[in-house]
Design a protein around this motif. Structure first.
Motif, PDB file in Angstrom:
ATOM      1  N   UNK A 289       8.815 -51.238 -67.304  1.00 40.06           N
ATOM      2  CA  UNK A 289       8.975 -51.765 -65.917  1.00 40.06           C
ATOM      3  C   UNK A 289       8.011 -53.068 -65.488  1.00 40.06           C
ATOM      4  N   UNK A 290       8.202 -53.177 -64.353  1.00 34.78           N
ATOM      5  CA  UNK A 290       7.260 -54.605 -64.111  1.00 34.78           C
ATOM      6  C   UNK A 290       6.121 -53.991 -63.308  1.00 34.78           C
ATOM      7  N   UNK A 291       5.010 -53.445 -64.051  1.00 39.98           N
ATOM      8  CA  UNK A 291       3.841 -53.026 -63.613  1.00 39.98           C
ATOM      9  C   UNK A 291       3.484 -54.008 -62.361  1.00 39.98           C
TER      10      UNK A 291
ATOM     11  N   UNK B 135      -0.957 -46.472 -67.221  1.00 39.95           N
ATOM     12  CA  UNK B 135      -0.245 -48.067 -66.880  1.00 39.95           C
ATOM     13  C   UNK B 135      -0.958 -48.796 -65.786  1.00 39.95           C
ATOM     14  N   UNK B 136      -2.488 -48.712 -66.032  1.00 39.35           N
ATOM     15  CA  UNK B 136      -3.044 -49.585 -64.866  1.00 39.35           C
ATOM     16  C   UNK B 136      -3.853 -50.696 -65.499  1.00 39.35           C
ATOM     17  N   UNK B 137      -4.066 -50.550 -66.792  1.00 43.31           N
ATOM     18  CA  UNK B 137      -4.829 -51.808 -67.324  1.00 43.31           C
ATOM     19  C   UNK B 137      -4.265 -53.357 -66.875  1.00 43.31           C
ATOM     20  N   UNK B 138      -5.017 -54.435 -67.255  1.00 43.60           N
ATOM     21  CA  UNK B 138      -4.776 -55.794 -66.880  1.00 43.60           C
ATOM     22  C   UNK B 138      -3.311 -56.253 -67.728  1.00 43.60           C
ATOM     23  N   UNK B 139      -2.609 -56.893 -67.148  1.00 50.28           N
ATOM     24  CA  UNK B 139      -1.175 -57.289 -67.753  1.00 50.28           C
ATOM     25  C   UNK B 139      -1.380 -58.409 -68.600  1.00 50.28           C
ATOM     26  N   UNK B 140      -0.826 -58.162 -69.944  1.00 53.17           N
ATOM     27  CA  UNK B 140      -0.912 -59.377 -70.786  1.00 53.17           C
ATOM     28  C   UNK B 140       0.292 -60.280 -70.989  1.00 53.17           C
TER      29      UNK B 140
ATOM     30  N   UNK C  11      -5.104 -58.721 -63.699  1.00 54.41           N
ATOM     31  CA  UNK C  11      -5.349 -57.753 -62.963  1.00 54.41           C
ATOM     32  C   UNK C  11      -4.175 -57.066 -62.359  1.00 54.41           C
ATOM     33  N   UNK C  12      -3.662 -56.083 -62.352  1.00 58.30           N
ATOM     34  CA  UNK C  12      -2.589 -55.376 -61.628  1.00 58.30           C
ATOM     35  C   UNK C  12      -3.018 -55.245 -60.138  1.00 58.30           C
ATOM     36  N   UNK C  13      -2.172 -55.537 -59.113  1.00 61.21           N
ATOM     37  CA  UNK C  13      -2.135 -55.597 -57.667  1.00 61.21           C
ATOM     38  C   UNK C  13      -1.980 -54.128 -57.270  1.00 61.21           C
TER      39      UNK C  13
END
Length: 331
Positions: A115-117, A149-154, A198-200
């Motif tokens: 999914x698009x976290x 599913x909370x970590x920074x997006x790569x 970082x995820x919003x």
């Protein structure tokens, strides 16, 4: 020996399903420095619906194998630690990683999610994607932490979802995009160009766990909702099902096209053709096809026009009351 002299980032990959196979093959194609694969042995794979035996691929590519059914088992942890990986790539593994696993790599553990976290955190992402009627979805690679599913997006890749897509259609789209994403990330890690975003959290949404019983078809729902359910829980998932003649009947295909002008009681079989049944839902009929039970395929002739799927609760309670009264009289 050549592998020990390789100065590229050392990977331990973790996976045991179809998407793991596709991603692993992609990483092998770009000559990623995979020092081991953690996977599930064949004899312990019964509970993995999309299990693929990855031992032959690893044997051909000369990749070490660590067999386990518990990624957090102390023996598994010890075996991974001895390999001194720079990164752990989670290709396809449903179990949560504990603190000890997260602490092993020199850099970090890479998680993946279809999914698009931060949208769609949590469980059953592919069924929920179909049930929600989404037209677009995607895949996300992220730096794994001790939450879900909370970590920074790569890396993130987006894809369109075809009309009337089944679970396997979305699964394959996600799998191909995950392959591209992991290969892209590895190249960036080699060159030192990987960036963390970082995820919003204000945009986060969450999906709950689904279980096989969530696939039960209630014909008091709309035909549209039933059609989506059949598609959402079709293979590689357990399937949508009804009760009929004391059996569980699984239904793998549904259609709202070319509905003839029939009306009947909820759950009633109105008519049939060579491979499909027309069944009354809450608002209109729906075509259902591709039937199986626990023994295998079920022929269309097993079903009688005019009969009904599932049970009428009041009727069944009355039958039960009659049986209880008969037992009392027999004392």
């Amino acid at each position: 020996m050549a592998r020990d002299l390789n100065t590229d980032p050392r990977l331990v990959c973790v996976g045991a399903n179809l998407e793991s196979k596709v991603i692993l093959e992609g990483l092998i194609d770009i000559k990623a420095n995979i020092v081991s694969l953690v996977t599930v042995p064949v004899e312990k794979s019964n509970n993995i619906s999309d299990y693929v035996d990855l031992h032959p691929i690893c044997s051909e590519a000369d990749i070490n194998i660590i067999d386990t059914i518990d990624i957090n088992d102390h023996i598994t942890i010890q075996q991974i630690r001895l390999l001194k990986p720079d990164y752990i790539f989670t290709l396809g593994w449903s179990q949560l990683f504990g603190e000890q696993i997260l602490a092993i790599p020199e850099k970090y553990v890479v998680g993946s999610h279809p999914s698009l976290l931060p949208e769609g955190r949590g469980r059953a992402p592919i069924p929920w994607t179909i049930l929600q009627g989404l037209k677009q979805s995607g895949v996300t690679l992220f730096r794994m932490d001790n939450k879900i599913d909370t970590g920074p997006v790569l890396v993130q890749n987006m894809f369109d979802i075809p009309d009337a897509a089944y679970a396997m259609d979305v699964y394959f789209l996600a799998t191909q995009n995950l392959r591209s994403a992991f290969c892209e990330l590895y190249v960036k890690l080699k060159s030192g160009q990987a960036v963390e975003v970082l995820q919003d959290t204000t945009k986060a949404s969450y999906r709950a766990k689904r279980v096989p019983s969530d696939g039960h078809i209630d014909f008091n729902h709309s035909a549209t909702d039933i059609e989506k359910l059949v598609r959402a829980v079709s293979k590689p998932f357990p399937g949508a099902y009804v009760y009929h003649k004391g059996n569980n009947i699984y239904i793998w295909k549904a259609s709202l096209r070319n509905i003839p002008p029939y009306i009947g009681t909820i759950g009633q079989i109105l008519t049939k053709n060579k491979d499909s049944l027309l069944v009354q839902a809450k608002d209109k009929p729906i075509w259902l096809s591709h039937f199986t039970d626990d023994a295998g395929p079920v022929d269309i002739n097993y079903f009688r026009i005019g009969s009904r799927f599932n049970y009428v609760v009041d009727d069944e309670l009355y039958k039960l009351w009659q049986e209880i009264e008969a037992l009392k009289r027999g004392k």
